[in-house]
Write a protein that holds these residues in place. Structure first.
Motif, mmCIF file in Angstrom:
data_model
loop_
_atom_site.group_PDB
_atom_site.id
_atom_site.type_symbol
_atom_site.label_atom_id
_atom_site.label_comp_id
_atom_site.label_asym_id
_atom_site.label_seq_id
_atom_site.Cartn_x
_atom_site.Cartn_y
_atom_site.Cartn_z
ATOM 1 N N GLY A 47 -39.168 66.195 -43.955
ATOM 2 C CA GLY A 47 -39.161 67.646 -44.169
ATOM 3 C C GLY A 47 -37.753 68.199 -44.321
ATOM 4 N N LYS A 48 -37.623 69.179 -45.270
ATOM 5 C CA LYS A 48 -36.313 69.811 -45.465
ATOM 6 C C LYS A 48 -36.410 71.260 -45.025
ATOM 7 N N ASP B 110 -40.120 73.080 -45.597
ATOM 8 C CA ASP B 110 -40.971 71.946 -45.231
ATOM 9 C C ASP B 110 -40.806 71.684 -43.730
ATOM 10 N N ILE B 111 -41.256 72.652 -42.957
ATOM 11 C CA ILE B 111 -41.064 72.594 -41.509
ATOM 12 C C ILE B 111 -42.403 72.856 -40.826
ATOM 13 N N HIS B 112 -42.464 72.575 -39.552
ATOM 14 C CA HIS B 112 -43.731 72.607 -38.828
ATOM 15 C C HIS B 112 -43.632 73.453 -37.570
ATOM 16 N N ASN C 6 -38.261 70.247 -38.551
ATOM 17 C CA ASN C 6 -38.513 69.604 -39.836
ATOM 18 C C ASN C 6 -39.004 68.175 -39.627
ATOM 19 N N SER D 218 -38.531 61.227 -40.721
ATOM 20 C CA SER D 218 -38.827 62.617 -41.064
ATOM 21 C C SER D 218 -38.383 62.903 -42.487
ATOM 22 N N ALA E 282 -46.994 71.255 -42.625
ATOM 23 C CA ALA E 282 -45.841 71.980 -43.154
ATOM 24 C C ALA E 282 -46.191 73.437 -43.450
ATOM 25 N N THR F 73 -41.449 64.986 -38.266
ATOM 26 C CA THR F 73 -42.860 64.665 -38.099
ATOM 27 C C THR F 73 -42.991 63.580 -37.045
#
Lengths: 184, 295
Positions: B268-269, B274-276, B253, B266, B69, B255
């Protein structure tokens, strides 16, 4: 009466001359070859539409860009998508005229060298192309063989710097087609 | 005599003018079917599958990377310290059939997949507005069994995906796709978790130049419990095609790189960062030459 007779005679004359005929095929071969330092690319197409009028010397060739086959399918995709834009310009055509028609005897079997001039349209750009070829008169039709070169740049086809060594600026085109006589 | 001259002049000029058209007209009745090609550049839009599949005899090698993240900040170098990968191969058996195999680091999952093209978008003699494919895979979770004391079977490791890919190449720069999706997990973690998850995905490709594009992809989870506990995945990518390779640089966002993972789990917000970052590299190899080119 005299009028009718003349019209009749002129009809007869016209129809006998057209009897001599047109030659046509829908599956002629056309290929091109690009010989660049880093990569040699060949593409083949067996669906060339070709027609020759033996009376007037008019010639007509048409090919669908998407029906060119490559050794690497990905090249074919890039050829259509990135270079030829075949969605926008689906065909390439050549409309021309044999200039030494008097040297070719379509009634007598044999090999004749021919000269042709006309307009080649590729990628939506039309250029004058004058070249030499061979017409072989056979029993059932004629066989046409022409080899000539085109400059890619003439047809507004852009080669990006990254692939400059892989695509030649001059591409050799070979046409090899057997045409059948049709009476129309 | 005057009439004759007139008539013949008319005839011959007419004949001369029409000669070229006559030759063209010999082919006029011919209507061909033109199929849409290269609806997408790669066999993935971003994380999910596109309607593209390897050409017959071609092998695609996929290298997929996804980092941690971004909001972890400099200490984790914005996620780049944590890399997760998937390596995969996909082979074009026929023009309509793809088989694939891959391994994902997340949950040490091995996957086997099939993509089948039913119909292609075409115009002309045959007219159809969409390209439609089926994509399915089976994932085998390779982690040690959990400590929860129940009797485990091999089948507990299995997850399944069934997906329809319905795409339309609107023009040479814009392509859109819908992905109705069904996922089945033989074993789920909690009692309230659903074994079957339904989702609807949508994606698109927007070309910037002939060789670059911006893609986006979204999966909306329909199953209520799953939708309440997890986030829908939303991804954006920038694609570069270099000839033999396709690079896809993306932000998401989600995973995981398997549908069973990123659609269902997933967390992530986007709004919290909270992203990749991630990227896919896909390389095509010709294993079998077409008939016309065999020496």
């Amino acid at each position: 009466m005299k009028y009718l007779l003349f019209v009749f005679i002129s009809f007869l004359f016209v129809s006998t001359t057209t009897m001599k005929g047109k030659y046509i095929t829908k599956n002629g071969k056309v290929s091109f070859y690009s010989d660049a330092p880093l990569e040699k690319i060949e593409a083949k197409n067996n669906q060339l539409n070709a027609a020759i009028d033996a009376n007037s010397g008019e010639v007509y060739f048409k090919v669908l860009i998407k029906s060119f086959l490559f050794e690497k399918a990905l090249m074919q995709e890039h050829f259509n998508e990135n270079y030829m834009e075949s969605d926008k310009f689906p065909t390439a055509t050549y409309k021309g005229k044999i200039t030494n028609l008097q040297d070719i005897d379509f009634a007598k079997a044999g090999k004749y060298s021919s000269e042709v001039e006309g307009k080649l349209t590729i990628h939506g750009v039309t250029k004058d192309v004058k070249t030499k070829g061979t017409i072989t008169v056979l029993k059932e039709g004629i066989s046409v063989y022409v080899k000539f070169k085109v400059q890619i740049g003439d047809y507004d086809i852009k080669i990006p710097g990254a692939v400059a060594g892989k695509i030649a600026e001059e591409v050799e085109i070979t046409v090899d087609a057997d045409l059948k006589n049709v009476v129309k | 005599m005057k009439h004759f001259i007139f008539a013949s002049i008319l005839f011959f000029t007419g004949n001369f003018l029409h000669a070229q058209d006559d030759l063209e007209n010999l082919f006029a009745d011919e209507e061909t079917t033109e199929y849409a090609s290269a609806t997408f550049k790669a066999s993935r839009i971003i994380l999910g599958q596109s309607v593209e599949q390897p050409y017959t005899g071609n092998l695609i090698f996929d290298i997929q990377h996804q980092f941690g993240a971004i909001n972890q900040g400099y200490k984790e170098f914005f996620g780049l310290d944590q890399a997760s990968t998937r390596l995969g191969f996909a082979y074009g058996v026929t023009p309509w059939l793809m088989v694939g195999i891959g391994r994902t680091a997340l949950e040490k999952t091995v996957d086997g997949s099939l993509k089948i093209r039913f119909i292609r978008q075409s115009k002309g003699e045959v007219n159809f507005p969409f390209t439609i494919n089926y994509y399915g895979n089976i994932g085998v979770n390779g982690l040690d069994y959990s400590l929860i004391p129940i009797k485990y079977y091999f089948t507990h490791r299995l997850t399944f995906l069934n997906q329809l890919l319905i795409a339309r190449k609107i023009n040479s720069s814009i392509s859109l796709q819908l992905m109705p999706t069904h996922i089945h997990r033989n074993l789920v973690e909690r009692v309230i978790d659903e074994n079957d998850i339904f989702a609807l995905g949508a994606g698109g490709r927007f070309k910037i130049t002939k060789r670059t594009s911006v893609n986006l992809e979204y999966f909306y989870v329909l199953s209520a419990q799953n939708a309440a506990d997890f986030q829908n995945s939303l991804s954006f990518s920038f694609d570069i095609e270099t000839g033999g390779h396709i690079f896809q640089l993306y932000i998401t966002n989600a995973t995981g790189m398997l549908e069973q993972q990123y659609i269902t789990s997933s967390t992530g917000k986007w709004l919290e960062g909270d992203i990749h970052f991630g990227f896919n590299i896909s390389r095509t190899f010709v294993l079998k030459k077409p008939k016309d080119f065999k020496e």
